[in-house]
Design a protein around this motif. Structure first.
Motif, PDB file in Angstrom:
ATOM      1  N   VAL A  32       0.822  -1.227   0.000  1.00 52.19           N
ATOM      2  CA  VAL A  32       0.000   0.000   0.000  1.00 52.19           C
ATOM      3  C   VAL A  32       0.847   1.265   0.000  1.00 52.19           C
ATOM      4  O   VAL A  32       0.315   2.375  -0.011  1.00 52.19           O
ATOM      5  CB  VAL A  32      -0.979   0.008   1.204  1.00 52.19           C
ATOM      6  CG1 VAL A  32      -1.994  -1.099   1.056  1.00 52.19           C
ATOM      7  CG2 VAL A  32      -0.237  -0.093   2.519  1.00 52.19           C
ATOM      8  N   ASN A  33       2.167   1.098   0.035  1.00 58.58           N
ATOM      9  CA  ASN A  33       3.088   2.244   0.019  1.00 58.58           C
ATOM     10  C   ASN A  33       4.216   1.969  -0.979  1.00 58.58           C
ATOM     11  O   ASN A  33       5.398   2.124  -0.664  1.00 58.58           O
ATOM     12  CB  ASN A  33       3.692   2.482   1.406  1.00 58.58           C
ATOM     13  CG  ASN A  33       2.649   2.794   2.458  1.00 58.58           C
ATOM     14  OD1 ASN A  33       2.168   3.917   2.550  1.00 58.58           O
ATOM     15  ND2 ASN A  33       2.281   1.793   3.254  1.00 58.58           N
ATOM     16  N   ASN A  34       3.819   1.547  -2.181  1.00 55.68           N
ATOM     17  CA  ASN A  34       4.819   1.114  -3.153  1.00 55.68           C
ATOM     18  C   ASN A  34       5.400   2.314  -3.894  1.00 55.68           C
ATOM     19  O   ASN A  34       5.057   2.595  -5.047  1.00 55.68           O
ATOM     20  CB  ASN A  34       4.196   0.111  -4.131  1.00 55.68           C
ATOM     21  CG  ASN A  34       5.249  -0.755  -4.796  1.00 55.68           C
ATOM     22  OD1 ASN A  34       6.349  -0.289  -5.084  1.00 55.68           O
ATOM     23  ND2 ASN A  34       4.907  -2.010  -5.032  1.00 55.68           N
ATOM     24  N   ASN A  35       6.291   2.983  -3.201  1.00 58.64           N
ATOM     25  CA  ASN A  35       6.958   4.138  -3.791  1.00 58.64           C
ATOM     26  C   ASN A  35       8.346   4.268  -3.180  1.00 58.64           C
ATOM     27  O   ASN A  35       8.620   3.738  -2.099  1.00 58.64           O
ATOM     28  CB  ASN A  35       6.146   5.421  -3.577  1.00 58.64           C
ATOM     29  CG  ASN A  35       5.908   5.737  -2.112  1.00 58.64           C
ATOM     30  OD1 ASN A  35       6.813   6.211  -1.416  1.00 58.64           O
ATOM     31  ND2 ASN A  35       4.696   5.439  -1.620  1.00 58.64           N
ATOM     32  N   LYS A  36       9.201   4.967  -3.884  1.00 60.96           N
ATOM     33  CA  LYS A  36      10.600   5.069  -3.467  1.00 60.96           C
ATOM     34  C   LYS A  36      10.743   5.789  -2.135  1.00 60.96           C
ATOM     35  O   LYS A  36      11.583   5.413  -1.312  1.00 60.96           O
ATOM     36  CB  LYS A  36      11.412   5.793  -4.535  1.00 60.96           C
ATOM     37  CG  LYS A  36      12.902   5.841  -4.229  1.00 60.96           C
ATOM     38  CD  LYS A  36      13.693   6.459  -5.372  1.00 60.96           C
ATOM     39  CE  LYS A  36      15.178   6.475  -5.045  1.00 60.96           C
ATOM     40  NZ  LYS A  36      15.979   7.084  -6.155  1.00 60.96           N
ATOM     41  N   PHE A  39       9.922   3.359   0.710  1.00 60.60           N
ATOM     42  CA  PHE A  39      10.923   2.300   0.804  1.00 60.60           C
ATOM     43  C   PHE A  39      12.217   2.833   1.414  1.00 60.60           C
ATOM     44  O   PHE A  39      12.802   2.200   2.297  1.00 60.60           O
ATOM     45  CB  PHE A  39      11.201   1.696  -0.577  1.00 60.60           C
ATOM     46  CG  PHE A  39      12.008   0.429  -0.532  1.00 60.60           C
ATOM     47  CD1 PHE A  39      11.392  -0.805  -0.500  1.00 60.60           C
ATOM     48  CD2 PHE A  39      13.401   0.470  -0.532  1.00 60.60           C
ATOM     49  CE1 PHE A  39      12.124  -1.975  -0.460  1.00 60.60           C
ATOM     50  CE2 PHE A  39      14.153  -0.682  -0.478  1.00 60.60           C
ATOM     51  CZ  PHE A  39      13.511  -1.917  -0.439  1.00 60.60           C
ATOM     52  N   GLU A  40      12.668   3.980   0.947  1.00 62.86           N
ATOM     53  CA  GLU A  40      13.914   4.553   1.468  1.00 62.86           C
ATOM     54  C   GLU A  40      13.780   4.906   2.952  1.00 62.86           C
ATOM     55  O   GLU A  40      14.730   4.731   3.728  1.00 62.86           O
ATOM     56  CB  GLU A  40      14.305   5.786   0.661  1.00 62.86           C
ATOM     57  CG  GLU A  40      14.776   5.471  -0.753  1.00 62.86           C
ATOM     58  CD  GLU A  40      16.031   4.616  -0.785  1.00 62.86           C
ATOM     59  OE1 GLU A  40      16.916   4.827   0.078  1.00 62.86           O
ATOM     60  OE2 GLU A  40      16.132   3.724  -1.648  1.00 62.86           O
ATOM     61  N   ALA A  41      12.617   5.362   3.347  1.00 63.18           N
ATOM     62  CA  ALA A  41      12.398   5.709   4.755  1.00 63.18           C
ATOM     63  C   ALA A  41      12.391   4.477   5.657  1.00 63.18           C
ATOM     64  O   ALA A  41      12.642   4.588   6.859  1.00 63.18           O
ATOM     65  CB  ALA A  41      11.077   6.468   4.902  1.00 63.18           C
ATOM     66  N   HIS A  42      12.129   3.314   5.073  1.00 62.82           N
ATOM     67  CA  HIS A  42      12.063   2.070   5.849  1.00 62.82           C
ATOM     68  C   HIS A  42      13.147   1.079   5.420  1.00 62.82           C
ATOM     69  O   HIS A  42      13.036  -0.117   5.669  1.00 62.82           O
ATOM     70  CB  HIS A  42      10.681   1.427   5.687  1.00 62.82           C
ATOM     71  CG  HIS A  42       9.570   2.254   6.251  1.00 62.82           C
ATOM     72  ND1 HIS A  42       9.000   3.296   5.551  1.00 62.82           N
ATOM     73  CD2 HIS A  42       8.925   2.209   7.455  1.00 62.82           C
ATOM     74  CE1 HIS A  42       8.051   3.859   6.281  1.00 62.82           C
ATOM     75  NE2 HIS A  42       7.991   3.225   7.440  1.00 62.82           N
ATOM     76  N   LYS A  43      14.205   1.610   4.820  1.00 62.72           N
ATOM     77  CA  LYS A  43      15.249   0.730   4.296  1.00 62.72           C
ATOM     78  C   LYS A  43      15.976  -0.035   5.402  1.00 62.72           C
ATOM     79  O   LYS A  43      16.387  -1.185   5.217  1.00 62.72           O
ATOM     80  CB  LYS A  43      16.254   1.532   3.467  1.00 62.72           C
ATOM     81  CG  LYS A  43      17.146   0.630   2.612  1.00 62.72           C
ATOM     82  CD  LYS A  43      17.891   1.434   1.565  1.00 62.72           C
ATOM     83  CE  LYS A  43      18.675   0.513   0.635  1.00 62.72           C
ATOM     84  NZ  LYS A  43      19.369   1.281  -0.433  1.00 62.72           N
ATOM     85  N   ASP A  44      16.158   0.597   6.558  1.00 63.37           N
ATOM     86  CA  ASP A  44      16.809  -0.096   7.674  1.00 63.37           C
ATOM     87  C   ASP A  44      15.996  -1.323   8.096  1.00 63.37           C
ATOM     88  O   ASP A  44      16.563  -2.375   8.413  1.00 63.37           O
ATOM     89  CB  ASP A  44      16.986   0.844   8.869  1.00 63.37           C
ATOM     90  CG  ASP A  44      18.079   1.874   8.648  1.00 63.37           C
ATOM     91  OD1 ASP A  44      18.858   1.700   7.692  1.00 63.37           O
ATOM     92  OD2 ASP A  44      18.140   2.852   9.408  1.00 63.37           O
ATOM     93  N   SER A  94       6.025  -2.173 -18.750  1.00 57.49           N
ATOM     94  CA  SER A  94       4.851  -2.557 -17.971  1.00 57.49           C
ATOM     95  C   SER A  94       3.942  -1.355 -17.747  1.00 57.49           C
ATOM     96  O   SER A  94       4.410  -0.227 -17.550  1.00 57.49           O
ATOM     97  CB  SER A  94       5.278  -3.124 -16.609  1.00 57.49           C
ATOM     98  OG  SER A  94       4.163  -3.396 -15.800  1.00 57.49           O
ATOM     99  N   THR A  95       2.636  -1.609 -17.795  1.00 60.42           N
ATOM    100  CA  THR A  95       1.685  -0.536 -17.475  1.00 60.42           C
ATOM    101  C   THR A  95       1.648  -0.260 -15.977  1.00 60.42           C
ATOM    102  O   THR A  95       1.252   0.816 -15.548  1.00 60.42           O
ATOM    103  CB  THR A  95       0.281  -0.911 -17.966  1.00 60.42           C
ATOM    104  OG1 THR A  95      -0.095  -2.163 -17.393  1.00 60.42           O
ATOM    105  CG2 THR A  95       0.250  -1.019 -19.485  1.00 60.42           C
ATOM    106  N   ASP A  96       2.063  -1.254 -15.179  1.00 62.06           N
ATOM    107  CA  ASP A  96       2.163  -1.078 -13.727  1.00 62.06           C
ATOM    108  C   ASP A  96       3.533  -0.490 -13.400  1.00 62.06           C
ATOM    109  O   ASP A  96       4.561  -1.144 -13.587  1.00 62.06           O
ATOM    110  CB  ASP A  96       1.977  -2.432 -13.029  1.00 62.06           C
ATOM    111  CG  ASP A  96       2.096  -2.331 -11.501  1.00 62.06           C
ATOM    112  OD1 ASP A  96       2.237  -1.199 -10.984  1.00 62.06           O
ATOM    113  OD2 ASP A  96       2.065  -3.386 -10.836  1.00 62.06           O
ATOM    114  N   LYS A  97       3.553   0.728 -12.971  1.00 58.96           N
ATOM    115  CA  LYS A  97       4.815   1.428 -12.719  1.00 58.96           C
ATOM    116  C   LYS A  97       5.243   1.358 -11.250  1.00 58.96           C
ATOM    117  O   LYS A  97       6.146   2.101 -10.834  1.00 58.96           O
ATOM    118  CB  LYS A  97       4.697   2.888 -13.159  1.00 58.96           C
ATOM    119  CG  LYS A  97       4.406   3.058 -14.647  1.00 58.96           C
ATOM    120  CD  LYS A  97       5.478   2.416 -15.524  1.00 58.96           C
ATOM    121  CE  LYS A  97       5.178   2.608 -17.000  1.00 58.96           C
ATOM    122  NZ  LYS A  97       6.195   1.954 -17.884  1.00 58.96           N
ATOM    123  N   SER A  98       4.627   0.471 -10.464  1.00 57.34           N
ATOM    124  CA  SER A  98       5.060   0.302  -9.072  1.00 57.34           C
ATOM    125  C   SER A  98       6.524  -0.110  -9.066  1.00 57.34           C
ATOM    126  O   SER A  98       6.900  -1.086  -9.720  1.00 57.34           O
ATOM    127  CB  SER A  98       4.213  -0.776  -8.383  1.00 57.34           C
ATOM    128  OG  SER A  98       2.847  -0.439  -8.415  1.00 57.34           O
TER     129      SER A  98
END
Length: 244
Positions: A32-36, A39-44, A94-98
């Motif tokens: 539900v949060n498939n964005n950079k 992801f970067e904020a939760h990389k640890d 891909s049409t899905d850019k996630s």
């Protein structure tokens, strides 16, 4: 020598003790949060609860599979060139850019080609369950031609019939890879093993497993038991596509 290759593991041993519950939580949140930015904020969290134990799991499963099947290759590099699949998606066509996959996956194969096109064993943890597989997802053009020639041999087809029947009789496994609804044109649909010509890959999957098995070191033994139960399909592919 690359420090991430399994040949160097005497210097970089990893011990798998299980995934924490944060592993599945991360994957569910990622859907539900498939964005950079997220992801970067939760990389640890990703590195601590997914990537690090996954590297240890690659080493544990890879070494055991290689002991059973010497041609099996494994590599603990986490950059997508090793046994671990990349989290980043290829969105160019891909049409899905996630930008990210929402599963944690790894493949162990004979290193004869791309991970999804070589006979081997695979594992993925999804937000819903755990999947295991043995075989090959998609034949290369050369392997596809060889496979169809092999199927024409009565003995090879009979071997495959028995292997699949025996595995499916255990009621924990399903057959995959059938693409065509009919035997392709140009082939004898009355051949006793013509049904195998409808497959463009050949693999066995386990009925989806619950997440609770991933939380201890026993996950290695559970996975290996399933891999060995499914391994006759891998052995058949090795025999007829690689050793013949």
């Amino acid at each position: 020598m690359n420090i991430y290759s399994h040949e160097a593991n005497t210097m970089t041993q990893h011990h798998f003790t299980g995934f924490t519950t944060d592993c599945v939580t991360f994957l569910r949140d990622l859907t539900v949060n498939n964005n950079k930015e997220w992801f970067e904020a939760h990389k640890d969290t990703f590195i601590t609860h997914l990537q690090t134990p996954a590297i240890a799991l690659v080493e544990a499963l890879g070494s055991q599979l290689q002991a059973k099947f010497p041609e099996i290759h494994y590599d603990i590099r986490p950059n997508g060139r090793g046994s671990l699949m990349r989290m980043n998606r290829d969105v160019r066509f891909s049409t899905d850019k996630s930008p990210y996959k929402t599963n944690l996956a790894m493949m162990f194969n004979d290193n004869s080609g791309a991970k999804m096109e070589s006979p081997g064993f695979g594992l993925q943890i999804t937000p819903q369950h755990v999947d295991l597989v043995a075989g090959v997802f998609q034949f290369t053009r050369d392997d596809f031609s060889k496979y169809r020639l092999v199927i024409d041999e009565t003995r090879a087809g009979e071997e495959l019939d028995k292997i699949v029947t025996d595995i499916k009789a255990m009621k924990h496994y399903e057959l995959g890879g059938e693409t065509y609804k009919r035997v392709p044109k140009g082939y004898n649909n009355q051949h006793p093993h013509a049904h195998w010509l409808k497959f463009t890959g050949l693999y066995i999957t386990v009925i989806p497993l619950p997440h609770d098995i991933i939380h201890t070191a026993d996950f290695v033994e559970i996975t290996m038991n399933h891999f060995m139960a499914m391994s006759p399909i891998y052995t058949w592919l090795q025999k007829h596509l690689r050793q013949s």
